[in-house]
Design an enzyme around this catalytic site. Structure first.
Site, PDB file in Angstrom:
ATOM      1  N   ASN A   8       0.868  -1.177   0.000  1.00  0.00           N
ATOM      2  CA  ASN A   8       0.000   0.000   0.000  1.00  0.00           C
ATOM      3  C   ASN A   8       0.907   1.230   0.000  1.00  0.00           C
ATOM      4  O   ASN A   8       1.512   1.546   1.015  1.00  0.00           O
ATOM      5  CB  ASN A   8      -0.881  -0.032   1.265  1.00  0.00           C
ATOM      6  CG  ASN A   8      -1.682   1.242   1.454  1.00  0.00           C
ATOM      7  OD1 ASN A   8      -1.812   2.054   0.527  1.00  0.00           O
ATOM      8  ND2 ASN A   8      -2.227   1.425   2.649  1.00  0.00           N
ATOM      9  N   LYS A  10       0.038   4.242  -0.222  1.00  0.00           N
ATOM     10  CA  LYS A  10      -0.631   5.408   0.378  1.00  0.00           C
ATOM     11  C   LYS A  10      -0.420   6.637  -0.518  1.00  0.00           C
ATOM     12  O   LYS A  10      -0.396   6.501  -1.737  1.00  0.00           O
ATOM     13  CB  LYS A  10      -0.116   5.634   1.797  1.00  0.00           C
ATOM     14  CG  LYS A  10      -0.127   4.360   2.641  1.00  0.00           C
ATOM     15  CD  LYS A  10       0.069   4.637   4.095  1.00  0.00           C
ATOM     16  CE  LYS A  10       0.229   3.337   4.849  1.00  0.00           C
ATOM     17  NZ  LYS A  10       0.213   3.488   6.283  1.00  0.00           N
ATOM     18  N   HIS A  92      -9.332   0.835   5.152  1.00  0.00           N
ATOM     19  CA  HIS A  92      -8.046   1.044   5.834  1.00  0.00           C
ATOM     20  C   HIS A  92      -8.270   1.985   7.009  1.00  0.00           C
ATOM     21  O   HIS A  92      -9.089   2.901   6.930  1.00  0.00           O
ATOM     22  CB  HIS A  92      -7.026   1.620   4.852  1.00  0.00           C
ATOM     23  CG  HIS A  92      -5.633   1.634   5.395  1.00  0.00           C
ATOM     24  ND1 HIS A  92      -5.207   2.565   6.310  1.00  0.00           N
ATOM     25  CD2 HIS A  92      -4.579   0.814   5.171  1.00  0.00           C
ATOM     26  CE1 HIS A  92      -3.938   2.316   6.615  1.00  0.00           C
ATOM     27  NE2 HIS A  92      -3.532   1.267   5.938  1.00  0.00           N
ATOM     28  N   GLU A  94      -6.694   4.392   8.081  1.00  0.00           N
ATOM     29  CA  GLU A  94      -6.507   5.816   7.783  1.00  0.00           C
ATOM     30  C   GLU A  94      -7.754   6.406   7.128  1.00  0.00           C
ATOM     31  O   GLU A  94      -8.087   7.571   7.339  1.00  0.00           O
ATOM     32  CB  GLU A  94      -5.249   5.998   6.914  1.00  0.00           C
ATOM     33  CG  GLU A  94      -3.989   5.775   7.740  1.00  0.00           C
ATOM     34  CD  GLU A  94      -2.778   5.301   6.962  1.00  0.00           C
ATOM     35  OE1 GLU A  94      -2.774   5.385   5.721  1.00  0.00           O
ATOM     36  OE2 GLU A  94      -1.833   4.832   7.622  1.00  0.00           O
ATOM     37  N   GLU A 162      -5.019  -5.230  10.761  1.00  0.00           N
ATOM     38  CA  GLU A 162      -4.022  -4.190  10.962  1.00  0.00           C
ATOM     39  C   GLU A 162      -4.304  -3.441  12.260  1.00  0.00           C
ATOM     40  O   GLU A 162      -5.170  -2.545  12.279  1.00  0.00           O
ATOM     41  CB  GLU A 162      -4.055  -3.196   9.805  1.00  0.00           C
ATOM     42  CG  GLU A 162      -3.787  -3.814   8.450  1.00  0.00           C
ATOM     43  CD  GLU A 162      -3.260  -2.794   7.471  1.00  0.00           C
ATOM     44  OE1 GLU A 162      -2.159  -2.982   6.973  1.00  0.00           O
ATOM     45  OE2 GLU A 162      -3.944  -1.775   7.251  1.00  0.00           O
ATOM     46  N   GLY A 168       2.810   2.015  10.757  1.00  0.00           N
ATOM     47  CA  GLY A 168       3.775   3.090  10.596  1.00  0.00           C
ATOM     48  C   GLY A 168       4.494   3.488  11.867  1.00  0.00           C
ATOM     49  O   GLY A 168       5.156   4.537  11.909  1.00  0.00           O
ATOM     50  N   SER A 207       3.780  -2.346  10.369  1.00  0.00           N
ATOM     51  CA  SER A 207       5.230  -2.329  10.585  1.00  0.00           C
ATOM     52  C   SER A 207       5.914  -3.638  10.205  1.00  0.00           C
ATOM     53  O   SER A 207       6.880  -4.062  10.854  1.00  0.00           O
ATOM     54  CB  SER A 207       5.547  -1.952  12.043  1.00  0.00           C
ATOM     55  OG  SER A 207       5.105  -0.630  12.312  1.00  0.00           O
TER      56      SER A 207
END
Ligand code: PEP
Length: 247
Positions: A8, A10, A92, A94, A162, A168, A207
């Site tokens: 991904n 992003k 996701h 985010e 996730e 991240g 990560s």
């Protein structure tokens, strides 16, 4: 089951970044697992062209729940397919956080993805506060129930677990914690969708790096990874692909 290494990108990547795809294809011309790259929408068509004829599949990072219409700035699942994509990441964390996406919306987007012939990569995961409150299994189970439509199959759906706090951050749950959630997801999928759900890939995301990939891939019911930062460079993503090939 073929395992899946999904990248991904992003909101990262411009024309120059396509060189990473050339390097990835050169290093892994016939990977022993499925490989998917989801670049920003602006690059999808170019990346799909570049990866054409290789083993690398491409996809979007989101789609609208409608097929077309007055939705400025959005893209439809059909547009992703038209640009050469075969998959779309949905829900996701985010997008759930930045755009307030609910389970119901992710469910509707997944149906739109299927209608366009795409495989939906549906993301679920708890926040740090939810984990610390002992709610991980309940939160993930609820997201799964709400976000995955009736009709999910091993062909049209991939699940990505996730933990929000691991994305991240360099922090990763223990292997036992990952295993417990993946086992629970598998049990919920088979209870709802039957035997075929044993073939639905359940990815871990958060990560993942070349240095920790092998131990994560050794956990039962971890069928690959959804990778953010480490998917941007062919050398890093290639290390993760190599670990998955050995798993
Ligand atoms: C992600 O964005 O899906 C992700 C897992 O990111 P990272 O690998 O950078 O933690």
């Amino acid at each position: 089951m073929r395992k899946l290494a999904a990248g991904n990108w992003k909101m990262n990547g411009v024309e120059n970044s396509l060189a990473e795809i050339d390097a990835l294809i050169a290093a892994h011309p016939a990977p022993g697992c499925d490989v998917l790259i989801c670049p920003p929408a602006t690059l999808l068509s170019r990346l799909s062209d570049r990866a054409s004829g290789s083993a690398i599949a491409t996809g979007g990072q989101d789609c609208h729940q409608n097929a077309s219409g007055a939705h400025t700035g959005d893209i439809s699942a059909g547009m992703i397919a038209d640009a050469g994509g075969s998959h779309v990441i949905l829900g996701h964390s985010e997008r759930r956080a930045d755009h307030g996406e609910s389970d119901a919306l992710v469910n509707a987007k997944s149906l739109a993805a299927w209608t366009a012939g795409l495989t939906a990569v549906i993301c679920v995961g708890e926040t740090l506060a939810e984990r610390e409150a002992g709610q991980t299994i309940a939160i993930v189970g609820g997201q799964l129930a709400g976000s995955v439509p009736d009709g999910a199959t091993s062909a049209n759906t991939v699940i990505a677990y996730e933990p929000v706090w691991a994305i991240g951050t360099g922090k990763v749950p223990t292997l036992e914690e990952i295993g417990a959630v993946h086992d629970d997801i598998r049990a919920r999928l088979t209870a709802r969708f039957g035997e075929d759900a044993n073939g639905i890939r359940i990815l871990y995301g958060g990560s993942v790096k070349p240095s920790n990939a092998a131990e994560i891939f050794a956990v039962p019911n971890v069928d690959g990874a959804l990778v953010g930062g480490a998917s941007l460079k062919a050398a890093d993503f290639g290390g993760i692909i190599a670990a998955l090939e050995q798993a």
